[in-house]
Design a protein around this motif. Structure first.
Motif, PDB file in Angstrom:
ATOM      1  N   PHE A 158       0.853  -1.186   0.000  1.00  0.00           N
ATOM      2  CA  PHE A 158       0.000   0.000   0.000  1.00  0.00           C
ATOM      3  C   PHE A 158       0.887   1.234   0.000  1.00  0.00           C
ATOM      4  CE2 PHE A 158      -2.436  -3.195   2.393  1.00  0.00           C
ATOM      5  CZ  PHE A 158      -3.638  -3.173   1.711  1.00  0.00           C
ATOM      6  N   VAL A 204       3.900   0.584   2.525  1.00  0.00           N
ATOM      7  CA  VAL A 204       3.897  -0.562   3.433  1.00  0.00           C
ATOM      8  C   VAL A 204       3.904  -1.824   2.597  1.00  0.00           C
ATOM      9  CG1 VAL A 204       2.810  -1.533   5.468  1.00  0.00           C
ATOM     10  CG2 VAL A 204       1.982   0.663   4.571  1.00  0.00           C
ATOM     11  N   ALA A 221       2.746  -4.960   2.964  1.00  0.00           N
ATOM     12  CA  ALA A 221       1.875  -5.608   3.950  1.00  0.00           C
ATOM     13  C   ALA A 221       1.976  -7.127   3.886  1.00  0.00           C
ATOM     14  CB  ALA A 221       0.432  -5.157   3.734  1.00  0.00           C
ATOM     15  N   SER A 267      -0.130  -8.395  15.145  1.00  0.00           N
ATOM     16  CA  SER A 267      -1.122  -7.436  14.693  1.00  0.00           C
ATOM     17  C   SER A 267      -0.483  -6.536  13.631  1.00  0.00           C
ATOM     18  CB  SER A 267      -1.580  -6.635  15.916  1.00  0.00           C
ATOM     19  OG  SER A 267      -2.167  -5.447  15.524  1.00  0.00           O
ATOM     20  N   GLY A 268      -1.137  -6.395  12.468  1.00  0.00           N
ATOM     21  CA  GLY A 268      -0.569  -5.620  11.382  1.00  0.00           C
ATOM     22  C   GLY A 268       0.353  -6.424  10.480  1.00  0.00           C
ATOM     23  N   SER A 269       0.365  -7.756  10.639  1.00  0.00           N
ATOM     24  CA  SER A 269       1.302  -8.573   9.852  1.00  0.00           C
ATOM     25  C   SER A 269       0.741  -8.978   8.493  1.00  0.00           C
ATOM     26  CB  SER A 269       1.700  -9.826  10.640  1.00  0.00           C
ATOM     27  OG  SER A 269       0.576 -10.639  10.872  1.00  0.00           O
ATOM     28  N   THR A 322      -5.254  -8.634   5.177  1.00  0.00           N
ATOM     29  CA  THR A 322      -4.935  -8.244   3.798  1.00  0.00           C
ATOM     30  C   THR A 322      -4.931  -9.469   2.878  1.00  0.00           C
ATOM     31  OG1 THR A 322      -3.667  -6.373   4.635  1.00  0.00           O
ATOM     32  CG2 THR A 322      -3.217  -7.039   2.366  1.00  0.00           C
ATOM     33  N   GLU A 348      -6.742   3.181   7.459  1.00  0.00           N
ATOM     34  CA  GLU A 348      -5.500   2.600   6.942  1.00  0.00           C
ATOM     35  C   GLU A 348      -4.800   1.700   7.967  1.00  0.00           C
ATOM     36  OE1 GLU A 348      -4.176   5.990   3.732  1.00  0.00           O
ATOM     37  OE2 GLU A 348      -3.605   6.287   5.820  1.00  0.00           O
ATOM     38  N   LEU A 349      -5.416   1.560   9.147  1.00  0.00           N
ATOM     39  CA  LEU A 349      -4.774   0.753  10.188  1.00  0.00           C
ATOM     40  C   LEU A 349      -5.446  -0.604  10.302  1.00  0.00           C
ATOM     41  CD1 LEU A 349      -4.422   3.371  13.066  1.00  0.00           C
ATOM     42  CD2 LEU A 349      -2.875   2.908  11.158  1.00  0.00           C
ATOM     43  N   SER A 350      -4.676  -1.605  10.713  1.00  0.00           N
ATOM     44  CA  SER A 350      -5.269  -2.909  11.014  1.00  0.00           C
ATOM     45  C   SER A 350      -6.053  -2.773  12.317  1.00  0.00           C
ATOM     46  CB  SER A 350      -4.172  -3.956  11.164  1.00  0.00           C
ATOM     47  OG  SER A 350      -3.548  -3.851  12.425  1.00  0.00           O
ATOM     48  N   GLY A 351      -6.878  -3.804  12.611  1.00  0.00           N
ATOM     49  CA  GLY A 351      -7.711  -3.766  13.821  1.00  0.00           C
ATOM     50  C   GLY A 351      -6.895  -3.492  15.079  1.00  0.00           C
TER      51      GLY A 351
HETATM   52  N1  LIG Z   1      -6.147   0.454   2.939  1.00  0.00           N
HETATM   53  C1  LIG Z   1      -4.918   0.500   3.456  1.00  0.00           C
HETATM   54  N2  LIG Z   1      -4.104   1.564   3.232  1.00  0.00           N
HETATM   55  C2  LIG Z   1      -2.858   1.626   3.744  1.00  0.00           C
HETATM   56  N3  LIG Z   1      -2.306   0.657   4.502  1.00  0.00           N
HETATM   57  C3  LIG Z   1      -3.056  -0.426   4.772  1.00  0.00           C
HETATM   58  C4  LIG Z   1      -4.397  -0.567   4.268  1.00  0.00           C
HETATM   59  N4  LIG Z   1      -4.892  -1.749   4.693  1.00  0.00           N
HETATM   60  C5  LIG Z   1      -3.911  -2.334   5.439  1.00  0.00           C
HETATM   61  N5  LIG Z   1      -2.813  -1.533   5.495  1.00  0.00           N
HETATM   62  C6  LIG Z   1      -1.548  -1.835   6.196  1.00  0.00           C
HETATM   63  O1  LIG Z   1      -1.184  -3.164   5.889  1.00  0.00           O
HETATM   64  C7  LIG Z   1      -0.618  -3.797   7.042  1.00  0.00           C
HETATM   65  C8  LIG Z   1      -1.321  -5.120   7.295  1.00  0.00           C
HETATM   66  O2  LIG Z   1      -2.650  -4.872   7.733  1.00  0.00           O
HETATM   67  P1  LIG Z   1      -3.677  -6.062   8.056  1.00  0.00           P
HETATM   68  O3  LIG Z   1      -4.991  -5.419   8.326  1.00  0.00           O
HETATM   69  O4  LIG Z   1      -3.612  -7.093   7.002  1.00  0.00           O
HETATM   70  O5  LIG Z   1      -3.058  -6.664   9.404  1.00  0.00           O
HETATM   71  P2  LIG Z   1      -3.586  -7.877  10.316  1.00  0.00           P
HETATM   72  O6  LIG Z   1      -2.524  -8.923  10.320  1.00  0.00           O
HETATM   73  O7  LIG Z   1      -4.945  -8.282   9.897  1.00  0.00           O
HETATM   74  O8  LIG Z   1      -3.599  -7.182  11.750  1.00  0.00           O
HETATM   75  P3  LIG Z   1      -4.648  -7.279  12.976  1.00  0.00           P
HETATM   76  O9  LIG Z   1      -4.315  -8.557  13.657  1.00  0.00           O
HETATM   77  O10 LIG Z   1      -4.281  -6.098  13.842  1.00  0.00           O
HETATM   78  O11 LIG Z   1      -6.021  -7.204  12.404  1.00  0.00           O
HETATM   79  C9  LIG Z   1      -0.701  -2.781   8.178  1.00  0.00           C
HETATM   80  O12 LIG Z   1       0.564  -2.165   8.311  1.00  0.00           O
HETATM   81  C10 LIG Z   1      -1.733  -1.768   7.702  1.00  0.00           C
HETATM   82  O13 LIG Z   1      -1.467  -0.468   8.206  1.00  0.00           O
END
Ligand SMILES: Nc1ncnc2c1ncn2[C@@H]1O[C@H](COP(=O)(O)OP(=O)(O)OP(=O)(O)O)[C@@H](O)[C@H]1O
Ligand SMILES: Nc1ncnc2c1ncn2[C@@H]1O[C@H](COP(=O)(O)OP(=O)(O)OP(=O)(O)O)[C@@H](O)[C@H]1O
Ligand SMILES: [Mg+2]
Ligand SMILES: [Mg+2]
Lengths: 269, 283
Positions: A23, A30, A32, A52-54, A58, B155-158
């Motif tokens: 992204f 990022v 992702a 979280s955020g891994s 996505t 733009e942040l994950s949960g």
């Molecule tokens: N629409 C977006 N725009 C910019 N960055 C994004 C977007 N969606 C996700 N990201 C980035 O991609 C990365 C992965 O996010 P993702 O939501 O897949 O994490 P996750 O493993 O599901 O985390 P969590 O366990 O906290 O839900 C993060 O750094 C997030 O900020």
């Protein structure tokens, strides 16, 4: 012995190879998801856990066709996925979202929420299918004309599951389906998901932070950190503490509860 | 636990009741809840709808329901009937709350950085405030504080959204923090690291913490005491470390439901509710 394997038994339901997703641009870029690969057999339930955020959500969003900007190889039931996918292929994969409050439209009744996907895909017999969908998740007909705010968290998540199942998908992607629920309702929803997988021969990918939930629901899992899979393990490996990567072992220790000494020893891998 | 109440309790709650008028009649959501707490970690556990969040919100005057109480006092000062002006000096400053649903508590049209600075404006200004905010994001284990500072909530994950909420609360340095399921979206490692920050605030800055959670195993290891709620009442008050030996069948039921990593079962048990649990609890 000749090794004749029927095509359907050999063919994975989900195949992901070298999947990468990023992204943003420049300083805000990022990565992702970085070169992630795994396969899931028909009828299997596969776990994704990790930081979280891994990139777990996505990956699910890309598999569900909600984000066309990915690179690598993905296939469902042997059909290669491209940025644009035919309607029949879209029906095969459905998703249940992380947030049961945000994922149901607050101004739509349960009936509207369940019939909408049928209308989009031009499916007939709406009435019968909506009733059957509610029945399948253990909600009586009295719930049909309620709004989301008139449902408990567990009931809302049942509606989200009913919506995911109404197009008769083969693959259901479950993003933290029970993290917002209390332990008793979580048990109800997990029992329901187990039954539905057996009855309908569904294939699941389940994202959860709760290693107990993943060990209970999935035979195999991938552990993720900063967009990468650090380790793939079986549920037995998890139960018996046979994890190889230091990050995975740290997750297992952290699952035991709050322990200041253990936390002080946590590393940043 | 000596010393917890020194200089008096932080919070005293006596016979707190919350009622909602609904088209189908009055919902008595919180019934005669009483407790006092000092500089400690007090957990509220219980099934969904048992009244945990409404109890927390009532302390801050934020429940939409009708609140009555024989006593609701913060450092001896009553919280009943305060003016909006008086609330402004307390809410988000001396008593802060991390809400259950970060996606709804974050403002979708402000960047995370703007929201952090707003939470801290009265403490520092300009570049110093920005550095302070970045430090808070780093403290809650956000990997790239600069990017998240500039990011929009969607733009942040949960789990990142949830940590942004906690960082905002840290900016305010409250004397009492009410944290409603504050770590439910975090991975277990980051969850414990965030809890260690809260633990530190309780121990070194003498903050009081009300920790609302579904996770009995976490509460057992993290908190000092536990209130177990059912249908608006406190059914049991327990020392957290003795939670596993709880006698009440409801508490035992809650302990039995979660799947465990090392004891796998084909089916999970669910609560079998008993009508007698609804009867008024004798103190
Ligand atoms: N629409 C977006 N725009 C910019 N960055 C994004 C977007 N969606 C996700 N990201 C980035 O991609 C990365 C992965 O996010 P993702 O939501 O897949 O994490 P996750 O493993 O599901 O985390 P969590 O366990 O906290 O839900 C993060 O750094 C997030 O900020
Ligand atoms: N605005 C409202 N109108 C009517 N009833 C309400 C309202 N808000 C809450 N309630 C009821 O008050 C009771 C307590 O709700 P509360 O949010 O405190 O539960 P909780 O223990 O926090 O549950 P959860 O674990 O699901 O967050 C519930 O039965 C709920 O339906
Ligand atoms: Mg996610
Ligand atoms: Mg609540």
């Amino acid at each position: 012995m000749t090794e004749i394997v029927t095509e359907s038994a050999a063919q994975p339901m989900i195949e992901i190879r070298d999947l990468s997703i990023s992204f943003g641009q420049g300083a805000d870029r990022v990565d992702a998801v970085k070169n992630v690969s795994f396969t899931v057999a028909p009828g299997e339930s596969y776990g994704l856990v990790g930081e979280s955020g891994s990139g777990k959500s996505t990956i699910l969003r890309a598999l569900a066709g909600l984000n066309p900007f990915w690179s690598g190889h993905m296939a469902i039931a042997g059909q290669k996925l491209a940025a644009k996918r035919p309607r029949a292929l879209r029906r095969l994969v459905q998703m249940v979202f992380q947030d049961p409050y945000g994922s149901l439209h607050p101004k739509h009744t349960v009936d509207h929420i369940l019939s909408e996907p049928l209308a989009i895909h031009g499916v007939e017999d709406v009435e019968t299918r909506v009733r059957a969908a509610l029945d399948r998740v253990g909600l009586g007909p009295e719930f049909r004309f309620r709004y989301p705010h008139q449902l408990s968290g567990g009931q809302r998540q049942r509606v989200a599951i009913a919506r995911a199942l109404i197009l008769e998908p083969k693959v259901v992607l479950l993003d933290e389906p029970t993290s917002a629920l209390d332990v008793s309702i979580q048990a109800e929803v997990l029992n329901l998901l187990t039954d539905l997988r057996q009855q309908l021969g569904l294939t699941y990918v389940l994202v959860s932070h709760d290693l107990g939930v993943v060990a209970h629901m999935c035979a195999r899992l991938s552990i993720m950190r900063t967009g990468e899979v650090v380790e793939t393990a079986s549920a037995d490996d998890l139960s018996e503490g046979r994890l190889l990567h230091a990050y995975s072992r740290q997750l297992l220790i952290a699952s035991r509860g709050y322990d200041p000494a253990a936390i002080a020893a946590f590393g940043d891998f | 636990m000596r010393g917890l109440m020194e200089k008096g309790p932080i919070l005293e709650v006596e016979k707190l009741n919350i009622r909602f008028n609904t088209p189908v009649g009055v919902v008595h959501a919180v019934r005669d809840v009483s407790f006092a707490m000092g500089r400690e970690k007090l957990a509220i556990v219980g099934e969904s709808g048992s009244g945990k969040s409404q109890t927390g919100r009532a302390i801050l005057g934020l429940t939409p329901g009708k609140v009555t109480a024989e006593k609701l006092a913060f450092h001896g000062q009553t919280l009943i009937g305060l003016s909006e002006q008086q609330w402004r000096t307390i809410r988000g400053k001396r008593i802060a709350m991390v809400m259950q649903d970060p996606k709804y508590s974050l403002n979708p049209v402000m960047t995370i950085g703007e929201q952090l600075l707003e939470a801290a404006r009265e403490i520092k200004e300009g570049a110093a405030a920005r550095q302070h905010a970045l430090g808070m994001l780093a403290a809650v284990r956000i990997r790239d504080p600069e990017r998240v500072f500039r990011a929009w909530p969607h733009e942040l994950s949960g789990g990142m959204g949830q940590r942004a909420m906690i960082a905002m609360m840290l900016m305010a340095e409250p004397e009492l923090l009410i944290a409603d399921e504050p770590t439910s979206a975090l991975d277990v490692t980051v969850r414990l690291q965030v809890l260690a920050i809260l633990d530190d605030l309780v121990k070194t800055r003498h903050m009081g913490l009300i920790f609302i959670s579904h996770d009995l195993n976490l509460v057992r290891t993290f908190c000092d005491r536990v209130l177990v709620m059912y249908a608006g009442q406190v059914l049991e008050k327990l020392t957290a470390s003795e939670l596993a030996e709880a006698r009440h069948p409801y508490t035992r039921g809650l302990l039995a439901c979660p799947p465990e990593i090392d004891q796998r079962r084909a089916r999970l048990p669910v609560l079998q509710r008993d009508p007698s649990w609804m009867e008024p609890v004798r103190p």
